[in-house]
Design a protein around this motif. Structure first.
Motif, short mmCIF file in Angstrom:
data_model
loop_
_atom_site.label_atom_id
_atom_site.label_comp_id
_atom_site.label_asym_id
_atom_site.label_seq_id
_atom_site.Cartn_x
_atom_site.Cartn_y
_atom_site.Cartn_z
N LEU A 151 0.85 -1.18 0.00
CA LEU A 151 0.00 0.00 0.00
C LEU A 151 0.88 1.24 0.00
N PRO A 152 0.40 2.34 -0.55
CA PRO A 152 1.19 3.58 -0.51
C PRO A 152 1.42 4.02 0.94
N ALA A 153 2.62 4.50 1.21
CA ALA A 153 2.98 4.83 2.59
C ALA A 153 2.34 6.12 3.08
N TYR A 154 2.16 7.11 2.21
CA TYR A 154 1.78 8.44 2.67
C TYR A 154 0.35 8.53 3.18
N CYS A 155 -0.52 7.58 2.79
CA CYS A 155 -1.93 7.70 3.19
C CYS A 155 -2.41 6.52 4.01
N THR A 156 -1.48 5.82 4.66
CA THR A 156 -1.84 4.74 5.57
C THR A 156 -1.18 5.01 6.92
N SER A 157 -1.79 4.52 7.97
CA SER A 157 -1.25 4.81 9.31
C SER A 157 0.12 4.18 9.51
N MET A 158 0.30 2.92 9.05
CA MET A 158 1.60 2.28 9.24
C MET A 158 2.66 2.96 8.38
N GLY A 159 2.29 3.37 7.18
CA GLY A 159 3.25 4.07 6.33
C GLY A 159 3.66 5.40 6.91
N ARG A 160 2.68 6.14 7.41
CA ARG A 160 2.99 7.46 7.98
C ARG A 160 3.84 7.33 9.23
N LEU A 161 3.59 6.29 10.02
CA LEU A 161 4.40 6.04 11.21
C LEU A 161 5.85 5.77 10.81
N LEU A 162 6.05 4.91 9.80
CA LEU A 162 7.40 4.56 9.36
C LEU A 162 8.10 5.74 8.69
N LEU A 163 7.37 6.54 7.94
CA LEU A 163 7.96 7.72 7.30
C LEU A 163 8.43 8.72 8.35
#
Length: 310
Positions: A151-163
């Motif tokens: 999934l794209p990182a910028y619009c998911t909670s796990m992606g935003r956490l990792l970013l």
């Protein structure tokens, strides 16, 4: 003086520009052939593989026949190629080589029982997050996500956490190469706005995203650390409901999610990384407990402000 081979018509062994000196082009192209197959293209002809990889038909043919000989691919009707379950060995090698994954499944199973929602463990790969473990509840989500799904990182909670845990230079690189898409009217698709959200994630220690990837899909994620305190994964809970009282959900769920993440982090502290295990006999050092989410700070984090629809 070392001479470099010049590219000629039909030459499929030339290194791509920007590749390091020791880059093995043939190996990279073989991996590209495997990645040409996907959910939307599970079966491909020789021409289809060549088109999707940019290889010549002759080169694509040799790679496909090699994969077939090794048992990683097979032909359905003489023309269509498909991958075989043997390809899963490649992914299993990654999972089995990481100490934490041995401890993660029972922790997530208990977490799902405690909160009654689907829970996942994800890592960052390029511009996307990849599910490495996912335990569902007995409710069906519109988007079927399994281990290996991206999934794209910028619009998911796990992606935003990792970013939010990336060094500034790596975050700059991510923003420069990401194609931002507005999946819903809530999607944060502006790099500057995303930076502000990431700053808030760093302050609060969690990411809450509501309706950005798909309407009525909400996600809450917290970090999992290795023995040195580095964020290595995101632990996430997904909720599909038309209306979610975000503040009440955070108050009820966040402490439980953090405790589960701490158990996973503790398993890394006990087991250590592969490099630490190899060097254990040569030197001794005290393993640092991951700095975020100490007991003394939890109360502040649990009731910190959060962006609705982030």
């Amino acid at each position: 003086m070392t001479s470099r081979r010049k590219k000629s018509a039909g030459d499929d062994e030339v290194l791509d520009r920007g590749c390091p000196r020791d880059f093995i082009a043939a190996f990279g192209k073989g991996l590209a052939v495997i990645q040409a197959f996907s959910e939307s293209t599970p079966a491909l002809t020789l021409s289809g593989v060549a088109q999707r990889t940019g290889l010549t038909r002759a080169t694509a043919r040799r790679f496909l026949l090699t994969l077939e000989s090794l048992g990683f691919a097979e032909r359905l009707d003489g023309k269509l190629f498909v991958l075989t379950p043997r390809v899963l060995l490649l992914g299993h090698a990654y999972l089995s080589s990481m100490p934490m994954w041995r401890f993660a499944e029972p922790v997530l199973e208990r977490l799902v029982e405690d909160i009654g929602e689907t829970c996942s463990l994800s890592v960052l790969d390029g511009t996307e997050v990849v599910y490495v473990l996912r335990i569902p509840v007995h409710r069906v989500l519109n988007r079927i996500s399994t281990v290996g799904s991206r999934l794209p990182a910028y619009c998911t909670s796990m992606g935003r956490l990792l970013l939010s845990s990336l060094p500034e230079d790596k975050l700059d690189a991510y923003l420069a190469q990401t194609a931002f898409i507005g999946y819903t009217d809530k999607t944060v698709a502006d790099p500057l706005a995303l930076r502000r959200h990431l700053a808030l994630v760093r302050r609060t220690g969690y990411a809450w995203v509501s309706g950005e990837m798909e309407e009525h899909i909400n996600g809450l994620a917290v970090p999992v650390h290795d023995a040195n305190g580095k964020v290595i994964a995101a632990l996430n809970v997904s909720v599909r409901r038309p209306e979610v009282d975000a503040e009440a959900f955070l108050r009820r769920t966040l402490p439980t999610l953090r405790r589960a993440a701490q158990r996973l982090s503790n398993s890394m502290i006990v087991s250590g990384s592969a490099g630490e295990c190899l060097s254990a006999g040569k030197r001794s050092r005290r393993v640092r407990t991951p700095p975020p989410f100490q007991t003394s700070r939890r109360k502040t984090h649990e009731h910190a402000p959060f962006p609705i629809g982030a």
